[in-house]
Each structure stands twice: as C-alpha cells, then as structure tokens.
Design an enzyme around this catalytic site. Structure first.
Site, mmCIF file in Angstrom:
data_model
loop_
_atom_site.group_PDB
_atom_site.id
_atom_site.type_symbol
_atom_site.label_atom_id
_atom_site.label_comp_id
_atom_site.label_asym_id
_atom_site.label_seq_id
_atom_site.Cartn_x
_atom_site.Cartn_y
_atom_site.Cartn_z
ATOM 1 N N SER A 183 -1.625 -57.437 22.955
ATOM 2 C CA SER A 183 -2.011 -56.567 24.063
ATOM 3 C C SER A 183 -1.205 -56.925 25.314
ATOM 4 C CB SER A 183 -3.525 -56.658 24.281
ATOM 5 O OG SER A 183 -3.996 -55.584 25.031
ATOM 6 N N GLU A 203 -11.079 -60.736 40.183
ATOM 7 C CA GLU A 203 -10.726 -59.954 41.372
ATOM 8 C C GLU A 203 -9.276 -59.489 41.330
ATOM 9 O OE1 GLU A 203 -12.818 -58.857 43.560
ATOM 10 O OE2 GLU A 203 -14.474 -59.898 42.578
ATOM 11 N N HIS A 263 -8.693 -53.584 17.781
ATOM 12 C CA HIS A 263 -7.675 -53.965 18.762
ATOM 13 C C HIS A 263 -7.332 -55.448 18.687
ATOM 14 C CE1 HIS A 263 -5.242 -53.889 22.305
ATOM 15 N NE2 HIS A 263 -6.088 -54.616 23.024
#
Length: 299
Positions: free
Chosen positions: A125, A221, A280
């Site tokens: 990924s 964040e 995945h």
C-alpha cells in the site's frame, strides 16, 4: 489469532542476528531534495553476496507489521532483511511532509547509511508507492520490486480509509488490560468503521502500552492533514526496467486491472499476480500464499 511474531514455516522463531537502530542523521538527501528524517529500523543479518530485502509497511503500520515475514525471508533465503518505520509511523520521527518524495528520500538516506544497495524492495500500500517512487527515481538502487495491492495512479473510492483515524483516536482502552484483552476491545470498537477483520488485525500492530496507557504508534494529526498526498498519482517521470511483481486480489479497489496497461509503461517488466480472497492485506489474510509468491519471485 493475531500473533504475528511466529515464523510462518514452523512453530518457533529462527535464530537470527538482529540489529536495531536509527537511520541516517543527514538533514537532506541533496541540496534541492526534501529534508530527510532518521528512520528507526530492524535489520536481520544475512549474506552480503545476495541483494538485501527491504520491507515497507502500509499506512498506519510499522516495522513490526512484517516481522514474521522478515524472519521467514531471512531464514529461507539467507539474505539480510530490513524492516523500517516510515515517518509518522512507529518510532520514527513525525514530519509534516507526507509526500512519497519525502518518504523515498528518507529511505534512500537510510539505505545509503547501511550500505544496502542494490536491494529488493517489497512495499504494501503506502509502502508500495514509496518503493515505486524510489525505483523510478533511482532504478540502479533497486534489483527488483514487489508492490502489494497498490497502483502508482490515483483510484476512486479509497479515501474512506481515513475514516479509521477518528475511530482510532476515540478508542478507550483501559491500561490494565492484557494485550489480548485490548485486542478484543479495539476489535469490537473498530467493527462499525472497518468491516474487514484482517485490516483490524493489521491496525492492532500499532497499539502499544506505554506508562500504563495504550497508545497508537502513528502520528494521526499529520496523516489526516496530508491525507490527499497518499491518494495522489506518483509525481515523477521515469521508467523502472527491473523485474517487478504486482500482487493483488480478485476484486481490488487499490489496484484495479484497468490500470495494468498504464503500469506497464512505467514498469515494462511488470508481472501481475492475483491471490484470491486476500483482501487489501494479503500478508495477514493469506500469509502462506503471500510468502510463496514472494519466495518464488526472489528465486
């Protein structure tokens, strides 16, 4: 169910020489390149005459994600095997730049420091996109390449993966729970947001207990603020002429078959292999089939 520290080919771990540490302290890869960060890593020792294998985890993962696979590869092939925490993941430093150019620069600096070129890159990924970026930038550094269920091009409908971030942040896990009990709690908490059990299992690798509290080893964040960078096309022109394997499943939204012809323009030696019903994260959902594919490609 979730323990990933066991060797895939036996009941106990192989006895391997292990080096751990922090990567390059260089502030930049070049005068004009992105500022690099010193990555944490784990290196299993092996023969110098064989190209080392570098395993790159996906989004929300860390170097422990590929621990079992690293041990198996080192034992089965005799190669050095390196697992790495990408910036904003694991124990590597946070960084506001989440571009693949920046993550490739971090990796190039570490590989140069450790003398691990030319190498075999295996990336899942996000790690697969980082591997492709490095291979296209510096093909002489990459002996061969494996990309796991990811395309170098943008795909629609995958942005929903970032809904995991607020779900992870909202989890309340009592610090007095054992690791297995914490897994049961987080598994139930994430079910409404993440239906695939293998993805929930994958995320659990990033949950650790520090000073009596469970925390996630990801900088949520920065990842949230830069989420569009993870989904974009690789912003680079070039061709990687080496042997390349694209592993995917039979209904992938991250590596659709419609992308195959365009991928062949960047990676003319590309092979595409489907592992049925592997989701995945094939190294969790179909670990034996995944490892067989990788070992066959390396041989």
């Amino acid at each position: 169910m979730w323990l990933r520290t066991r060797n895939l080919w036996g009941s106990s771990r192989p006895r391997l020489s292990l080096l751990q540490g922090v990567g390059s302290s260089l502030s930049t890869l070049s005068n004009s390149g992105p500022r690099t960060l010193p990555l944490t890593y784990r290196l299993l020792d092996g023969l110098d005459i064989l190209p080392p294998v570098i395993l790159l985890h996906g989004l929300f993962g860390n170097k422990n994600t590929f621990q079992a696979e690293a041990e198996t590869l080192a034992q089965q092939t005799g190669r050095k095997v390196l697992t790495v925490d990408a910036r904003n993941h694991g124990e590597s430093p946070p960084g506001p730049d989440c571009s693949y150019e920046a993550m490739s620069a971090d990796l190039q600096a570490l590989l140069s420091k450790l003398g691990l070129t030319s190498c075999v890159l295996i990336g899942h990924s996000m790690g697969g996109k980082t591997a492709m970026m490095l291979a296209l930038q510096k093909p002489e550094l990459v002996e061969r390449l494996v990309s796991v269920d990811i395309s170098p091009f943008m795909v629609t409908g995958t942005s929903s993966i970032f809904k995991i971030i607020p779900a992870m942040k909202s989890a309340n896990i009592p610090g007095n729970l054992s690791h297995s009990q914490a897994f049961e709690v987080i598994d139930e908490h994430l079910k409404p947001f993440v239906q695939d059990a293998s993805i929930r299992q994958y995320l659990f690798n990033s949950l650790v207990r520090i000073n009596g509290q469970y925390v996630w080893k990801v900088n949520a964040e920065n990842l949230w603020q830069q989420k569009n960078q993870f989904l974009d096309n690789l912003q680079i022109q070039g061709v990687y002429p080496g042997r390349t394997l694209f592993l995917t499943n039979d209904s992938s939204s991250f590596l659709p078959s419609s992308h195959f012809p365009r991928i062949k323009l960047l990676f003319p030696e590309a092979q595409f292999q489907i592992i049925p019903d592997s989701g995945h994260i094939p190294h969790i959902k179909k670990p034996q089939e995944f490892m067989n594919s990788v070992l066959n490609f390396l041989s």
